[in-house]
Design an enzyme around this catalytic site. Structure first.
Site, PDB file in Angstrom:
ATOM      1  N   TRP A 102      49.870   3.893  32.036  1.00 13.60           N
ATOM      2  CA  TRP A 102      48.438   3.559  31.994  1.00 13.60           C
ATOM      3  C   TRP A 102      48.060   2.671  33.162  1.00 13.60           C
ATOM      4  O   TRP A 102      47.003   2.851  33.767  1.00 13.60           O
ATOM      5  CB  TRP A 102      48.053   2.956  30.644  1.00 13.60           C
ATOM      6  N   ASP A 175      43.490  -4.109  30.231  1.00 17.16           N
ATOM      7  CA  ASP A 175      43.388  -2.915  29.392  1.00 17.16           C
ATOM      8  C   ASP A 175      44.163  -3.223  28.111  1.00 17.16           C
ATOM      9  O   ASP A 175      45.387  -3.250  28.110  1.00 17.16           O
ATOM     10  CB  ASP A 175      44.001  -1.710  30.119  1.00 17.16           C
ATOM     11  N   LYS A 199      43.229   3.688  19.184  1.00 17.72           N
ATOM     12  CA  LYS A 199      44.556   3.181  18.886  1.00 17.72           C
ATOM     13  C   LYS A 199      44.454   2.185  17.724  1.00 17.72           C
ATOM     14  O   LYS A 199      44.979   2.423  16.657  1.00 17.72           O
ATOM     15  CB  LYS A 199      45.194   2.500  20.090  1.00 17.72           C
TER      16      LYS A 199
HETATM   17  C1  LIG Z   1      45.090   5.690  25.315  1.00 20.27           C
HETATM   18  C2  LIG Z   1      45.041   4.707  26.419  1.00 20.27           C
HETATM   19  C3  LIG Z   1      44.152   4.856  27.504  1.00 20.27           C
HETATM   20  C4  LIG Z   1      43.255   6.056  27.682  1.00 20.27           C
HETATM   21  O1  LIG Z   1      42.318   6.136  26.670  1.00 20.27           O
HETATM   22  P1  LIG Z   1      41.239   7.314  26.658  1.00 20.27           P
HETATM   23  O2  LIG Z   1      40.336   6.853  25.554  1.00 20.27           O
HETATM   24  O3  LIG Z   1      41.952   8.584  26.351  1.00 20.27           O
HETATM   25  O4  LIG Z   1      40.563   7.335  27.965  1.00 20.27           O
HETATM   26  C5  LIG Z   1      44.153   3.871  28.468  1.00 20.27           C
HETATM   27  N1  LIG Z   1      44.961   2.799  28.390  1.00 20.27           N
HETATM   28  C6  LIG Z   1      45.820   2.627  27.370  1.00 20.27           C
HETATM   29  C7  LIG Z   1      46.690   1.406  27.324  1.00 20.27           C
HETATM   30  C8  LIG Z   1      45.888   3.570  26.344  1.00 20.27           C
HETATM   31  O5  LIG Z   1      46.738   3.401  25.331  1.00 20.27           O
END
Ligand SMILES: *Cc1c(COP(=O)(O)O)cnc(C)c1O
Length: 363
Positions: A102, A175, A199
């Site tokens: 990521w 993030d 998540k």
């Molecule tokens: C799932 C995830 C993303 C991407 O999320 P989307 O909603 O599919 O764009 C980005 N960063 C992390 C840490 C993730 O777990």
């Protein structure tokens, strides 16, 4: 019927009580005669839902009034570009920590807008650890510092918050998609936090942004209107239609978190859950976890079987026992158990019992 436990990395398990409440309110929300899905986002019913959702989050995460809370579309991936578009502030460089897939995506996207300085990376060991901060080479001219607090695929997590120059001139951006609200956090350490909902917060389609007010208002020239945080902040996330149903369910999750005792209690349970699983992984050589002990994620636990020829049998038997979606990410192989807030400790205990039995059966 035996209980089913869903270990998906995302979209992921939601609290059963939340789903039951949503079911009960599906056709007629609080006597309105409408489903939340059918409501105008500007009507008084939905406005009350949105306001309460924001209020509950502010309370849960102790978010000061100089931080804006935005509920946007586009997933966490949209933030990979929104962050540089809004936070470069005329500078040409940004610092990124690379701890996995990521972070790598965030870096690739930011590279379209500025010169990215990868101040630290764990690529040398296949992203199985967090580089300690005393090895970072931060650039005093960077517009901001970006990191990924939990790498959902690799299963490495920061158990500390990077310490930047206390002047706050260089904002810390994170993030937090897969570990937000899994533990208490000090919002004031950050300039901006973002998290895709699917998540640890709610359904897919919603991305949460918490941003310090003074960072808004000077996007890169040419920034699309919808990618300007200030536009959303000025319009209480209603410049265009927000993902209303996802926002409503996320609001129910916040209420559930409050009933459960908030983030302090959530952290205790998450530690207990993770310990159960890691203790088993470390007690046998039948299973293996590739991640450095100090940096192991409490949310996503990747592991392999010593004999990968047994992978399919493991997954098949697990499914028969009601333990679902344990297959590892396609890029990593093996297994991954995601044990977010909504995974009850009983689910982890059942997984551990299954893994012990499987190991002795195939010893
Ligand atoms: C799932 C995830 C993303 C991407 O999320 P989307 O909603 O599919 O764009 C980005 N960063 C992390 C840490 C993730 O777990």
């Amino acid at each position: 019927m035996e209980p089913i436990y869903n270990f998906s990395a995302g979209p992921a398990v939601l609290p059963k009580e939340v789903l039951q409440q949503a079911r009960d309110e599906m056709l007629d929300w609080h006597g309105s005669g409408m489903s939340v899905m059918e409501m105008s986002h500007r009507g008084k019913e939905f406005m009350s839902i949105a306001e309460k959702t924001e209020r509950d989050l502010r309370e849960l995460a102790n978010i000061p009034s100089n931080y804006k809370i935005l509920f946007l579309q586009g997933g966490a991936s949209s933030q990979f570009s929104m962050v540089p578009l809004n936070l470069l502030h005329g500078k040409t460089k940004a610092d990124y920590i690379n701890t996995g897939q990521w972070s790598t995506k965030a870096i690739e996207e930011a590279s379209h807008y500025c010169s990215v300085n990868t101040v630290a990376s764990s690529a040398d060991k296949n992203f199985t650890y967090i580089p300690p901060q005393d090895q970072w080479h931060l650039d005093p001219e960077a517009a901001y510092v970006h990191y990924t607090s939990n790498e959902t695929i690799g299963g490495v997590e920061f158990h500390w918050v990077p310490q930047l120059d206390s002047s706050g001139d260089i904002p810390l951006v994170v993030d937090m998609s897969s570990d937000i609200l899994s533990r208490p956090l000090d919002i004031t350490r950050f300039g901006l936090i973002y998290a895709g909902a699917q998540k640890n917060l709610g359904p897919a389609g919603l991305v949460l942004v918490i941003v310090r007010e003074d960072l808004l208002g000077t996007p890169l020239p040419g920034t699309p209107t919808l990618f300007d945080y200030q536009v959303h902040a000025k319009n209480d996330s209603m410049y265009n239609t927000p993902p209303t149903y996802a926002l409503y369910i996320t609001g129910l999750v916040f209420e559930w978190l409050k009933r459960k005792g908030g983030l302090v209690e959530m952290e205790k349970t998450n530690i207990a859950k993770a310990n159960l699983l890691y203790e088993l992984l470390d007690s046998t050589d039948f299973y293996r976890c590739p991640v450095a002990v100090a940096d192991r994620s409490r949310m996503n636990v990747p592991f392999t079987l010593k004999n990968p020829a047994l992978d399919n049998e493991f997954l098949k038997q697990a499914e028969t026992c009601g333990l679902l979606q344990l297959k590892g990410h396609r890029s990593v192989g093996g297994m991954r158990a995601s044990i977010y807030n909504a995974m009850p400790i009983e689910g982890v205990a059942k997984l551990v019992a299954f893994m012990k039995a499987f190991a002795s059966q195939h010893a």
